[in-house]
Design a protein around this motif. Sequence first.
Motif, PDB file in Angstrom:
ATOM      1  N   LYS A 164       0.831  -1.197   0.000  1.00 46.20           N
ATOM      2  CA  LYS A 164       0.000   0.000   0.000  1.00 46.20           C
ATOM      3  C   LYS A 164       0.872   1.256   0.000  1.00 46.20           C
ATOM      4  N   VAL A 165       0.653   2.129  -1.010  1.00 46.10           N
ATOM      5  CA  VAL A 165       1.369   3.401  -1.070  1.00 46.10           C
ATOM      6  C   VAL A 165       0.567   4.421  -0.263  1.00 46.10           C
ATOM      7  N   LEU A 166       1.191   5.001   0.762  1.00 44.48           N
ATOM      8  CA  LEU A 166       0.498   5.894   1.688  1.00 44.48           C
ATOM      9  C   LEU A 166       0.680   7.354   1.301  1.00 44.48           C
ATOM     10  N   LYS A 167       0.008   8.201   2.035  1.00 36.40           N
ATOM     11  CA  LYS A 167       0.138   9.637   1.807  1.00 36.40           C
ATOM     12  C   LYS A 167       1.546  10.094   2.157  1.00 36.40           C
ATOM     13  N   ALA A 168       1.976  11.144   1.516  1.00 34.57           N
ATOM     14  CA  ALA A 168       3.321  11.676   1.732  1.00 34.57           C
ATOM     15  C   ALA A 168       3.503  12.112   3.178  1.00 34.57           C
ATOM     16  N   VAL A 169       4.677  11.853   3.715  1.00 37.13           N
ATOM     17  CA  VAL A 169       4.989  12.272   5.082  1.00 37.13           C
ATOM     18  C   VAL A 169       5.480  13.715   5.063  1.00 37.13           C
ATOM     19  N   LYS A 170       5.420  14.362   6.200  1.00 32.62           N
ATOM     20  CA  LYS A 170       5.899  15.740   6.297  1.00 32.62           C
ATOM     21  C   LYS A 170       7.422  15.742   6.425  1.00 32.62           C
ATOM     22  N   GLY A 171       8.089  16.521   5.584  1.00 34.54           N
ATOM     23  CA  GLY A 171       9.540  16.597   5.640  1.00 34.54           C
ATOM     24  C   GLY A 171      10.191  15.322   5.134  1.00 34.54           C
ATOM     25  N   LYS A 172      11.461  15.169   5.452  1.00 32.59           N
ATOM     26  CA  LYS A 172      12.219  13.983   5.037  1.00 32.59           C
ATOM     27  C   LYS A 172      12.183  12.948   6.157  1.00 32.59           C
ATOM     28  N   PRO A 173      11.722  11.733   5.861  1.00 33.23           N
ATOM     29  CA  PRO A 173      11.624  10.697   6.897  1.00 33.23           C
ATOM     30  C   PRO A 173      12.971  10.101   7.257  1.00 33.23           C
ATOM     31  N   ASN A 174      12.984   9.335   8.325  1.00 32.56           N
ATOM     32  CA  ASN A 174      14.178   8.600   8.721  1.00 32.56           C
ATOM     33  C   ASN A 174      14.325   7.382   7.798  1.00 32.56           C
ATOM     34  N   LEU A 175      15.343   7.397   6.949  1.00 32.05           N
ATOM     35  CA  LEU A 175      15.508   6.352   5.942  1.00 32.05           C
ATOM     36  C   LEU A 175      16.478   5.254   6.389  1.00 32.05           C
TER      37      LEU A 175
END
Length: 266
Positions: free
Chosen positions: A138-149
């Motif tokens: 499932k592709v979710l809504k965009a997160v705010k800012g840059k996530p912890n990758l």
Amino acid sequence: MENEKVVHLEDRVPKLKEQRKQKANRRLIFYLSIFFLLILFIVYTQSSLSNVASVEVKGNQYVSDQTILKLSKLTKETSYWKIPKGEVADRIKANPEIKSVTIHKSLPNKVVLNVTEYKRIAYVLAKGKYLPINENGKVLKAVKGKPNLSNAPLLVDWKKPDVIQEMVQSLNKLPDTITKAIAEIYYTPERSDSLHITLYMNDGHEVSASLRDFSKKMLDYPTILNYMEKDYPNAKGIIHLEVSPYFEPYTKPKEKEGDEESETQG
């Protein structure tokens, strides 16, 4: 002898009466206690004292406590004894990030929601935004800012949904130790391979592979690194996994002096 028996019985009569009186008193106290406990229970169940006092959320990492509480619809007006656990769990699982929910009640009136979320298997970079992808694809809504990758790789230049799903399925087959070692994955199709991909690893290496057998061949990545250290210590380069695995260093290793002399003499 008869007089002695009469006297003896007369002595025992007061004691027997006292014992009977004590038993009757204990019986009365017992019944009164039950009566008052029933009254207290009825008052408790019919008053706000039996409502939920607090709700605690555990296990969530991506979905906020407030979102889960709102989905649960549990409030301080909800009866502690009449919580429809199945309905509450279904409402919370309506969120695409929630995998499962267990509900525990703790006396006197506390409720604990233990949440299990779907693992985020990757992020897709689209138009400057980071869209998480769950382990179920499932592709979710965009997160705010840059996530912890650090726990999930970033997919770059991926535009075909079906190819993204195939990439997610491949990542799902790999252990966390390998997926966490991947920094970025680029979709780099070639004439000979429409599913060619390029990976950039956190350790500085680059991997060239085909999505068709990626999950199978990538399992050998730790073993390949061990062999590389023997022949190319501290070298960085491209690990090719398309056919037979081989390593191509970014810079050629310097030849040993002995080898140079032998070549000169030759």
